[in-house]
Motif scaffolding. Structure first.
Motif, PDB file in Angstrom:
ATOM      1  N   LEU A   2       0.824  -1.284   0.045  1.00  0.00           N
ATOM      2  CA  LEU A   2       0.055   0.035   0.191  1.00  0.00           C
ATOM      3  C   LEU A   2       0.868   1.329  -0.073  1.00  0.00           C
ATOM      4  N   SER A   4       0.794   4.816   0.727  1.00  0.00           N
ATOM      5  CA  SER A   4      -0.181   5.600   1.524  1.00  0.00           C
ATOM      6  C   SER A   4       0.293   7.133   1.500  1.00  0.00           C
ATOM      7  N   LYS A  99     -11.565   2.186   4.596  1.00  0.00           N
ATOM      8  CA  LYS A  99     -10.616   2.033   5.962  1.00  0.00           C
ATOM      9  C   LYS A  99     -10.600   0.336   6.117  1.00  0.00           C
ATOM     10  N   LEU A 102      -7.927  -0.914   3.987  1.00  0.00           N
ATOM     11  CA  LEU A 102      -6.573  -0.390   4.628  1.00  0.00           C
ATOM     12  C   LEU A 102      -6.098  -1.091   5.564  1.00  0.00           C
ATOM     13  N   ASP A 103      -6.887  -1.323   6.630  1.00  0.00           N
ATOM     14  CA  ASP A 103      -6.365  -2.196   7.714  1.00  0.00           C
ATOM     15  C   ASP A 103      -6.272  -3.460   7.588  1.00  0.00           C
ATOM     16  N   LYS A 106      -2.556  -3.568   5.780  1.00  0.00           N
ATOM     17  CA  LYS A 106      -1.745  -3.322   6.734  1.00  0.00           C
ATOM     18  C   LYS A 106      -1.645  -4.379   7.489  1.00  0.00           C
ATOM     19  N   ALA A 107      -2.400  -5.328   7.926  1.00  0.00           N
ATOM     20  CA  ALA A 107      -2.243  -6.652   8.528  1.00  0.00           C
ATOM     21  C   ALA A 107      -1.473  -7.734   7.844  1.00  0.00           C
ATOM     22  N   THR A 110       2.691  -4.692   3.050  1.00  0.00           N
ATOM     23  CA  THR A 110       3.810  -3.516   3.464  1.00  0.00           C
ATOM     24  C   THR A 110       2.903  -2.235   3.126  1.00  0.00           C
ATOM     25  N   VAL A 111       3.160  -1.543   4.084  1.00  0.00           N
ATOM     26  CA  VAL A 111       2.598   0.118   3.741  1.00  0.00           C
ATOM     27  C   VAL A 111       3.929   0.915   3.740  1.00  0.00           C
ATOM     28  N   ASP A 113       4.991   4.818   3.453  1.00  0.00           N
ATOM     29  CA  ASP A 113       4.297   6.403   3.597  1.00  0.00           C
ATOM     30  C   ASP A 113       4.798   7.200   2.298  1.00  0.00           C
TER      31      ASP A 113
END
Length: 308
Positions: A2, A4, A99, A102-103, A106-107, A110-111, A113
């Motif tokens: 992701l 983000s 959301k 997105l959660d 994240k679980a 890889t996120v 930034d």
């Protein structure tokens, strides 16, 4: 993965890097792109299905901030059993849409930034990294001058780095940056600030008058002075290593070293006088005075005199 955040330039650079890494390991990897806002049900499942030839795939999905319900449903289902030969890269520029997805990403994924670089220290680190990756060196003074001149937008700053590397040989110096970007108002302001903080009163005033006579706006000049004086105030009387202070204060180590050097000219009283003079100049150049030029000259003089 992701990506983000709203900084498109960083997201595009990460996407390029991911493609390159996959294709280095899997030269036949196929690239598939689509938008989550105009997504048609079943598209992700179809593209993520195993290839007849066993080739890997890179699937890039843009527009998660405007994703439709069909994409949300399919993406949540996919994450419960992701394909082993697919690299799925999704781009979300911000907001609360999706959301739950997105959660879920994240679980299991890889996120990365992709937030805008707002602090000068962050922009300076970006410039240094761009040169390091290209196996080129740029002097610390040149980094600061470049950020001051073109640091408002990251794509513009990146383009400036590429231009300097393409058009010059060897180390990039402050003089090289001056050659290409010395005409920028922000760079002029920092020249005045550098002279003032170094105590070169006559030179600072001469440069200031020349800048104003050639059409420079006094507002960014005051902003440049304020930025320099704030850095001095942060390190004034503070002990510790440059690296630790840089981490604590949100500055680059070279900025800490420079500010410490400049802080030696100021007692607490002199620093307070400089801050008051800058506050008055800031208000006056923004409409509280009929003579903003005098206001800036006075601030430059107070700063340059220091304890003198």
């Amino acid at each position: 993965m992701l990506l983000s955040g709203p900084e498109d330039y960083l997201a595009s650079k990460v996407s390029e890097s991911i493609r390159a890494q996959v294709r280095t390991a899997q030269p036949g990897a196929e690239l598939v792109t689509f938008d989550a806002g105009s997504y048609e049900a079943g598209t992700l499942t179809m593209h993520a299905s195993p290839s007849l030839f066993g080739d890997w795939k890179v699937i890039e999905v843009a527009g998660l901030a405007q994703m439709n319900d069909a994409f949300l449903v399919d993406a949540l289902a996919y994450l419960t059993d992701p394909a082993p030969d697919v690299v799925l890269v999704m781009r979300h520029s911000g907001g609360n849409r999706g959301k739950k997805l997105l959660d879920a990403i994240k679980a299991v994924g890889t996120v990365i930034d992709c937030q805008p670089l707002k602090k000068d220290g962050e922009k300076a680190e970006f410039v240094t990294t761009e040169f390091r990756l290209a196996r080129r060196r740029i002097d610390p003074d040149a980094v600061r001058a470049l950020v001051a001149a073109v640091g408002s937008q990251l794509p513009e700053l990146a383009a400036a780095c590429q231009q300097l590397m393409a058009d010059s040989a060897g180390d990039v110096s402050a003089e090289t940056v001056e050659k290409y970007y010395g005409g920028r108002v922000e760079a002029t302001g920092f020249k005045v600030a550098d002279a003032a903080l170094a105590g070169r009163t006559a030179q600072a005033l001469s440069m200031l008058r020349h800048a104003l006579a050639t059409g420079a706006d006094p507002v960014p000049i005051v902003a440049a002075l304020a930025m320099k004086v704030r850095a001095v105030a942060k390190v004034h009387g503070v002990r510790g290593s440059s690296m630790q202070l840089a981490k604590d204060l949100g500055m680059a180590p070279w900025q800490v070293d420079q500010a410490r050097k400049e802080a030696q000219r100021f007692s607490s009283d002199a620093l307070a006088r400089s801050i008051r003079a800058l506050a008055e100049a800031d208000a006056q150049v923004k409409g509280e005075s009929r003579d903003p030029v005098y206001a800036v000259e006075r601030a430059v003089t107070v700063i340059a005199l220091g304890d003198g």
